[in-house]
Design a protein around this motif. Structure first.
Motif, PDB file in Angstrom:
ATOM      1  N   GLU A 236     -17.353 -19.168   1.409  1.00  0.00           N
ATOM      2  CA  GLU A 236     -16.449 -19.826   2.356  1.00  0.00           C
ATOM      3  C   GLU A 236     -14.995 -19.717   1.892  1.00  0.00           C
ATOM      4  OE1 GLU A 236     -16.372 -24.153   2.742  1.00  0.00           O
ATOM      5  OE2 GLU A 236     -16.344 -23.891   4.922  1.00  0.00           O
ATOM      6  N   GLN A 237     -14.768 -19.931   0.575  1.00  0.00           N
ATOM      7  CA  GLN A 237     -13.394 -19.817   0.057  1.00  0.00           C
ATOM      8  C   GLN A 237     -12.892 -18.379   0.219  1.00  0.00           C
ATOM      9  OE1 GLN A 237     -14.295 -21.278  -3.877  1.00  0.00           O
ATOM     10  NE2 GLN A 237     -13.476 -23.313  -3.444  1.00  0.00           N
ATOM     11  N   TYR A 238     -13.791 -17.430   0.016  1.00  0.00           N
ATOM     12  CA  TYR A 238     -13.404 -16.024   0.154  1.00  0.00           C
ATOM     13  C   TYR A 238     -12.979 -15.719   1.600  1.00  0.00           C
ATOM     14  CZ  TYR A 238     -13.760 -10.979   0.505  1.00  0.00           C
ATOM     15  OH  TYR A 238     -13.486  -9.670   0.777  1.00  0.00           O
TER      16      TYR A 238
ATOM     17  N   LYS B  36     -22.395 -21.759  -3.359  1.00  0.00           N
ATOM     18  CA  LYS B  36     -22.637 -20.855  -4.490  1.00  0.00           C
ATOM     19  C   LYS B  36     -21.445 -19.930  -4.737  1.00  0.00           C
ATOM     20  CE  LYS B  36     -26.952 -18.850  -5.848  1.00  0.00           C
ATOM     21  NZ  LYS B  36     -28.196 -18.265  -5.398  1.00  0.00           N
ATOM     22  N   LEU B  37     -21.106 -19.715  -6.022  1.00  0.00           N
ATOM     23  CA  LEU B  37     -20.046 -18.757  -6.329  1.00  0.00           C
ATOM     24  C   LEU B  37     -20.549 -17.332  -6.064  1.00  0.00           C
ATOM     25  CD1 LEU B  37     -18.586 -20.156  -9.695  1.00  0.00           C
ATOM     26  CD2 LEU B  37     -17.663 -20.421  -7.370  1.00  0.00           C
ATOM     27  N   ILE B  38     -19.649 -16.477  -5.620  1.00  0.00           N
ATOM     28  CA  ILE B  38     -20.037 -15.095  -5.284  1.00  0.00           C
ATOM     29  C   ILE B  38     -20.636 -14.381  -6.498  1.00  0.00           C
ATOM     30  CG2 ILE B  38     -19.067 -12.830  -4.656  1.00  0.00           C
ATOM     31  CD1 ILE B  38     -17.265 -14.357  -2.653  1.00  0.00           C
ATOM     32  N   LYS B  39     -20.188 -14.729  -7.695  1.00  0.00           N
ATOM     33  CA  LYS B  39     -20.729 -14.063  -8.894  1.00  0.00           C
ATOM     34  C   LYS B  39     -22.236 -14.301  -9.026  1.00  0.00           C
ATOM     35  CE  LYS B  39     -19.940 -17.563 -12.514  1.00  0.00           C
ATOM     36  NZ  LYS B  39     -21.342 -17.787 -12.826  1.00  0.00           N
TER      37      LYS B  39
ATOM     38  N   LEU C 211     -27.347 -16.731   5.437  1.00  0.00           N
ATOM     39  CA  LEU C 211     -26.606 -17.158   4.250  1.00  0.00           C
ATOM     40  C   LEU C 211     -26.157 -18.622   4.321  1.00  0.00           C
ATOM     41  CD1 LEU C 211     -24.215 -14.121   3.546  1.00  0.00           C
ATOM     42  CD2 LEU C 211     -26.073 -14.913   2.093  1.00  0.00           C
ATOM     43  N   SER C 212     -26.636 -19.351   5.339  1.00  0.00           N
ATOM     44  CA  SER C 212     -26.125 -20.717   5.525  1.00  0.00           C
ATOM     45  C   SER C 212     -26.329 -21.580   4.286  1.00  0.00           C
ATOM     46  CB  SER C 212     -26.793 -21.403   6.709  1.00  0.00           C
ATOM     47  OG  SER C 212     -27.268 -20.492   7.611  1.00  0.00           O
ATOM     48  N   GLY C 213     -27.437 -21.370   3.579  1.00  0.00           N
ATOM     49  CA  GLY C 213     -27.752 -22.208   2.413  1.00  0.00           C
ATOM     50  C   GLY C 213     -26.754 -22.051   1.284  1.00  0.00           C
TER      51      GLY C 213
ATOM     52  N   ASP D 248     -18.758   1.152  -0.135  1.00  0.00           N
ATOM     53  CA  ASP D 248     -20.173   1.097  -0.532  1.00  0.00           C
ATOM     54  C   ASP D 248     -20.460  -0.039  -1.517  1.00  0.00           C
ATOM     55  OD1 ASP D 248     -18.730   2.438  -2.431  1.00  0.00           O
ATOM     56  OD2 ASP D 248     -20.191   4.029  -2.766  1.00  0.00           O
ATOM     57  N   THR D 249     -19.521  -0.295  -2.431  1.00  0.00           N
ATOM     58  CA  THR D 249     -19.743  -1.387  -3.389  1.00  0.00           C
ATOM     59  C   THR D 249     -18.863  -2.571  -3.006  1.00  0.00           C
ATOM     60  OG1 THR D 249     -20.119   0.259  -5.081  1.00  0.00           O
ATOM     61  CG2 THR D 249     -19.705  -1.979  -5.841  1.00  0.00           C
ATOM     62  N   PRO D 250     -19.473  -3.751  -2.792  1.00  0.00           N
ATOM     63  CA  PRO D 250     -18.658  -4.911  -2.410  1.00  0.00           C
ATOM     64  C   PRO D 250     -17.640  -5.252  -3.498  1.00  0.00           C
ATOM     65  CG  PRO D 250     -21.008  -5.393  -2.210  1.00  0.00           C
ATOM     66  CD  PRO D 250     -20.890  -4.066  -2.884  1.00  0.00           C
ATOM     67  N   ASN D 251     -16.413  -5.438  -3.095  1.00  0.00           N
ATOM     68  CA  ASN D 251     -15.348  -5.746  -4.039  1.00  0.00           C
ATOM     69  C   ASN D 251     -14.779  -7.100  -3.631  1.00  0.00           C
ATOM     70  OD1 ASN D 251     -13.480  -5.474  -5.965  1.00  0.00           O
ATOM     71  ND2 ASN D 251     -12.387  -3.743  -5.056  1.00  0.00           N
ATOM     72  N   LEU D 252     -15.440  -8.176  -4.109  1.00  0.00           N
ATOM     73  CA  LEU D 252     -15.092  -9.517  -3.636  1.00  0.00           C
ATOM     74  C   LEU D 252     -14.441 -10.297  -4.784  1.00  0.00           C
ATOM     75  CD1 LEU D 252     -18.519 -10.144  -1.846  1.00  0.00           C
ATOM     76  CD2 LEU D 252     -16.451  -9.202  -0.833  1.00  0.00           C
ATOM     77  N   LEU D 253     -14.248 -11.582  -4.583  1.00  0.00           N
ATOM     78  CA  LEU D 253     -13.650 -12.416  -5.626  1.00  0.00           C
ATOM     79  C   LEU D 253     -14.745 -13.310  -6.197  1.00  0.00           C
ATOM     80  CD1 LEU D 253     -10.385 -13.178  -3.650  1.00  0.00           C
ATOM     81  CD2 LEU D 253     -10.563 -11.781  -5.703  1.00  0.00           C
ATOM     82  N   ASP D 254     -15.182 -12.965  -7.416  1.00  0.00           N
ATOM     83  CA  ASP D 254     -16.394 -13.547  -7.996  1.00  0.00           C
ATOM     84  C   ASP D 254     -16.366 -15.071  -8.142  1.00  0.00           C
ATOM     85  OD1 ASP D 254     -17.698 -11.231  -8.151  1.00  0.00           O
ATOM     86  OD2 ASP D 254     -17.488 -10.951 -10.318  1.00  0.00           O
TER      87      ASP D 254
END
Ligand SMILES: Nc1ncnc2c1ncn2[C@@H]1O[C@H](COP(=O)(O)OP(=O)(O)OP(=O)(O)O)[C@@H](O)[C@H]1O
Length: 245
Positions: free
Chosen positions: A94-96, A131-134, A124-126, A83-89
């Protein structure tokens, strides 16, 4: 038809508090199943158990007729969109995604065309490369989380609250993507959601959770109204409580 999930008399407790009690049901390969129930009724705990978060005692996931008790096998066969995205901020999206490819031993360049289709579909192409995920909004993170699992095309996809944070256009895109995934790869998909319309639009069957149990297994046909099903289950519960009192 071959079952991919067999749950037989499954119970789970947090300490001495029951969360799921004597749950039994079967899911055939290629079904899309919805989980509906009140807050705290055990849906997330159930998905966590399927993904092996609660240890090996829950050998409830069956693939090719073998009980899956091995975490590596689960990871190879199952995607879990929590439910909560757990990504690398501090990575860009693209790097993720490249990082996911590295873990999954996939060639990003081979997958890029397909991934970019998802990125375009989710608008999300822009931001994808820059942009950093954070600095993403919650909904944007949710979209990257979904893309980061769906392009892997695993046999079973577990999704907890997929529509949280998504706007209406993105919810429509997600429905399309899940149906496409299902049609192309015969994926088995289990979706926990409070969004009854989403479940009605996407699922073949809906399991109604209440009081630690699955109280109803509902086939989705053209006459289904999940709000009515939920209210009927509630009123039966009140009548039973009244009868006992
Ligand atoms: N880590 C934990 N430790 C102790 N109890 C927990 C833990 N996680 C969940 N619970 C409890 O287990 C029960 C089921 O929680 P769960 O998150 O599975 O419900 P849910 O149906 O997914 O709820 P919601 O619709 O609110 O997301 C709740 O009573 C909750 O308080």
């Amino acid at each position: 038809m071959e079952n991919v999930i067999d749950v037989n008399d499954f119970s789970f407790f947090y300490g001495d508090k029951p969360v799921l009690e004597h749950v039994s049901f079967h899911i055939a390969k290629g079904e899309i199943i919805g989980l509906l129930g009140e807050n705290g009724s055990g849906k997330t705990t159930f998905l966590d158990s399927l993904y092996g978060f609660h240890g090996k005692q829950e050998a409830i996931l069956i693939l090719s007729t073998n009980p899956v008790i091995d975490n590596q096998m689960i990871k190879e066969n199952v995607s879990y969109i929590q439910d909560t995205p757990n990504l690398l901020d501090y990575l860009t999206a693209e790097q993720y995604i490249k990082f996911i490819c590295h873990i999954e031993k996939l060639d990003y360049d081979n997958k890029k065309e397909e991934i970019m289709r998802y990125v375009d579909l989710f608008d999300l192409s822009g931001e994808y490369q820059s942009k950093l995920i954070k600095d993403y909004s919650f909904g944007m993170k949710k979209k990257i989380q979904i893309i980061g699992e769906l392009f892997l095309h695993k046999n079973i996809i577990l999704i907890d609250e997929p529509t949280n944070g998504l706007d209406i256009g993105m919810i429509i895109s997600l429905k399309k993507l899940l149906k496409q995934e299902h049609n192309t790869f015969s994926s088995t998909i289990i979706i926990s959601s409070h969004n009854t319309q989403f479940l009605e639009d996407v699922c073949d069957r809906i399991l109604l959770f209440n009081h630690h149990q699955i109280v109803k297994d509902i086939i989705n046909d053209s006459s289904l109204n999940l709000e009515t099903e939920f209210l009927n289950a509630k009123s039966m519960e009140s009548e039973q409580a009244y009868g006992q009192g």
